[in-house]
Motif scaffolding. Sequence first.
Motif: not given
Length: 422
Positions: A26-30, A230-233, A372-378
């Motif tokens: 669900h990460i992409a949608a969140i 982005h998961a936290t407003p 697509e890969y996690a590190p940029e979001r992390l």
Amino acid sequence: MFELDETLSAVETAVRGFCEREVEPHIAAIESGDASGFDVLRRFAVGFGLGEALGAPMRARASRLRTGGPARAVPSPETVDGRGSANPGIATVVAKELARSSPGLALCLLSNLGAAATIGARGDADLIERCALPLVTLEKIGCWALTEPGSGSDAFAMKTSARLDGETIVLNGSKTFISNAPAADVLLIYARLEDPGGDRADKQRIFPIVVERGTAGLSTGAPMRKLGMHATPTGEVFLQDCRVPRSHLLGDPARPARELAEQTLVAERVMVVAMCLGVIERCLDDALGFAIARRQFGKPIAAFQLIQQKLARMYVARENVRNLMLKGIWLQREGKGSEREVSAAKWYATEAAADVALEAMQLMGGSGYMQEYAPERLFRDIKLWTIAAGSSEIQTLTIAKDLLRARGFSIDLAGGYRADGE
Ligand SMILES: Cc1cc2nc3c(=O)[nH]c(=O)nc-3n(C[C@H](O)[C@H](O)[C@H](O)COP(=O)(O)OP(=O)(O)OC[C@H]3O[C@@H](n4cnc5c(N)ncnc54)[C@H](O)[C@@H]3O)c2cc1C
């Protein structure tokens, strides 16, 4: 001391399994706002019995308050395990594993539990039942509001005021950058309690006050646009002649209360170290897999020594931050630990996690730059922690202040100093 005990290892495995099944898809949608992180966390709370595990001591306290028994403060959620006994590691390991998938979701949970802990430990039975317990299960969303437009690092210079008026308290002021605020049902507002005859700038008379959504005079702003998490407003809170019952003020108005906010900040910093470890472990795992799979110049890039060096540096960071987290759990269990130690751990872990995430991106080349890969979001998420809950600069000053004080040299964060004998 240098490894998780049996209970904590079981928690680590269980939460990782949950995150792989219920969070990752669900990460992409969140992230894009098409799904709610709060829904995922509610499923998490039900699946892991958070209401029972963390709520039991709060319920017991509420019941003692109703029957007139001794109302001991309950341990904070991060110190209670499923049996209601002290196990400081459980919430820490949960924070690590959630952050491995989504630091933003870990921040959501942390904000809820931080507010719940203070209300559970200091509120009356009504507040515990109406606010603290639903925060633990995420039936309600909570936030913890210290920062103001004019006071961030110098948080206790806040201007938001609380005035006692008979059996009510009247709040005026505003807060900014508050995690969960746009969605919050229960807002824990830190305010300066006015003392008619006293010093208006007294930094000790800072109290947490519970304000519930729907109270006249309370409003919140729209979610702010930001780099990550982005998961936290995140948003502002406005209080204009906002009146709440006197029982919503947590603490004794006759006594200085700044330490309530300081305790929450220290607990938050311990959790932040765990989140950093989650990010570092994930980046190292993903980087290892990528380095072996990706071929250039006719061989896996893992065969190149410059790539090997990156992996080794990530591993060293992982070892150091893991040891800091384990030491943090041990210090909490023993009831030991100084602010200096917590600051050192927070400063090192947050800088290391941001570095490791960037290093993992670099190792992955163009792919590392892609969502697509996690590190940029992390990286975008974890960078917050070099700024919030006391920036790296403030942690550095806190460490230096403590070291110098032991030699009779006092400094304050505003650049002032006083030396013994001078
Ligand atoms: C996404 C997000 C979520 C947040 N969530 C919450 C929340 O839930 N609740 C809450 O209360 N707050 C929250 N915050 C606020 C956060 O804690 C503050 O942003 C942080 O404390 C820094 O304050 P500031 O932004 O006002 O920066 P400032 O204090 O203005 O600092 C600006 C720069 O000056 C540096 N600086 C300041 N003082 C000194 C000094 N004495 N010496 C050297 N350098 C110094 C700082 O390190 C920083 O680099 C959040 C912030 C963000 C971005």
